[in-house]
Design a protein around this motif. Structure first.
Motif, PDB file in Angstrom:
ATOM      1  N   VAL A   1       0.840  -1.124  -0.129  1.00 48.73           N
ATOM      2  CA  VAL A   1       0.011  -0.050  -0.053  1.00 48.73           C
ATOM      3  C   VAL A   1       0.860   1.164   0.087  1.00 48.73           C
ATOM      4  O   VAL A   1       1.859   1.245   0.586  1.00 48.73           O
ATOM      5  CB  VAL A   1      -0.829  -0.018   1.272  1.00 48.73           C
ATOM      6  CG1 VAL A   1      -1.488   1.213   1.619  1.00 48.73           C
ATOM      7  CG2 VAL A   1      -2.062  -1.118   0.938  1.00 48.73           C
TER       8      VAL A   1
ATOM      9  N   ASP B   1       0.083   5.523   0.550  1.00 56.66           N
ATOM     10  CA  ASP B   1      -1.017   6.314   0.800  1.00 56.66           C
ATOM     11  C   ASP B   1      -0.401   7.940   1.181  1.00 56.66           C
ATOM     12  O   ASP B   1       0.543   8.055   1.422  1.00 56.66           O
ATOM     13  CB  ASP B   1      -1.818   5.795   1.653  1.00 56.66           C
ATOM     14  CG  ASP B   1      -1.193   5.019   3.040  1.00 56.66           C
ATOM     15  OD1 ASP B   1      -1.737   3.928   3.421  1.00 56.66           O
ATOM     16  OD2 ASP B   1      -0.199   5.491   3.334  1.00 56.66           O
TER      17      ASP B   1
ATOM     18  N   VAL C   1      -5.445   6.336  -0.265  1.00 58.52           N
ATOM     19  CA  VAL C   1      -4.845   5.221  -0.257  1.00 58.52           C
ATOM     20  C   VAL C   1      -4.860   4.537  -1.775  1.00 58.52           C
ATOM     21  O   VAL C   1      -5.901   4.429  -2.214  1.00 58.52           O
ATOM     22  CB  VAL C   1      -5.200   4.129   0.851  1.00 58.52           C
ATOM     23  CG1 VAL C   1      -6.682   3.895   0.767  1.00 58.52           C
ATOM     24  CG2 VAL C   1      -4.371   2.789   0.958  1.00 58.52           C
TER      25      VAL C   1
ATOM     26  N   SER D   1      -3.638   0.838  -3.601  1.00 57.95           N
ATOM     27  CA  SER D   1      -2.897  -0.563  -3.299  1.00 57.95           C
ATOM     28  C   SER D   1      -2.128  -0.919  -4.394  1.00 57.95           C
ATOM     29  O   SER D   1      -2.080  -0.038  -5.364  1.00 57.95           O
ATOM     30  CB  SER D   1      -4.064  -2.006  -3.311  1.00 57.95           C
ATOM     31  OG  SER D   1      -4.693  -1.806  -4.660  1.00 57.95           O
TER      32      SER D   1
END
Length: 121
Positions: free
Chosen positions: A33, A35, A50, A52
């Motif tokens: 991740v 973010d 955020v 992925s």
């Protein structure tokens, strides 16, 4: 050694746009991740957006429809396009990445130093 470095902050008038960038560098095997957080004076740090590794995104309600997060996995880079900025968006913006480094056993949290975004009314 892994580093996370943001860029792109600055001063902008309300209604304007800014694009933040964040590059992770060093002995990186994989990034999960990535973010963006922000922290305004006197307030707690909050999650803004955020993304992925597969490109799924999520946003804070306060920025939905105005901000867009994207990433380049080949460049270990995450971006935050901020449009229709408001004075309440003024904050230090921090990049965070969940990184597996060379010789590491698990993904670890890495933070950038922050970049100031100031929106004038």
């Amino acid at each position: 050694q892994v580093q996370v470095v943001e860029s792109g902050g600055g001063l902008v008038q309300a209604g304007g746009s800014l694009r933040l960038s964040c590059v992770a560098s060093g002995s990186i095997v994989s990034i999960n991740v990535m973010d963006w957080y922000r922290q305004a004076p006197g307030k707690q740090r909050e999650l803004v957006a955020v993304i992925s590794s597969g490109g799924s995104t999520n946003y804070a309600e306060s920025v939905k429809g105005r901000f867009a997060i994207s990433r380049s996995n080949s460049k270990n880079t995450v971006y935050l396009q901020m449009n229709s900025l408001k004075p309440e968006d003024t904050a230090i913006y921090y990049c965070h990445a969940h990184i597996l480094r060379v010789a590491g056993f698990r993904y670890e949290d890495y933070w950038g130093q922050g970049t100031q975004v100031t929106v004038s009314s």
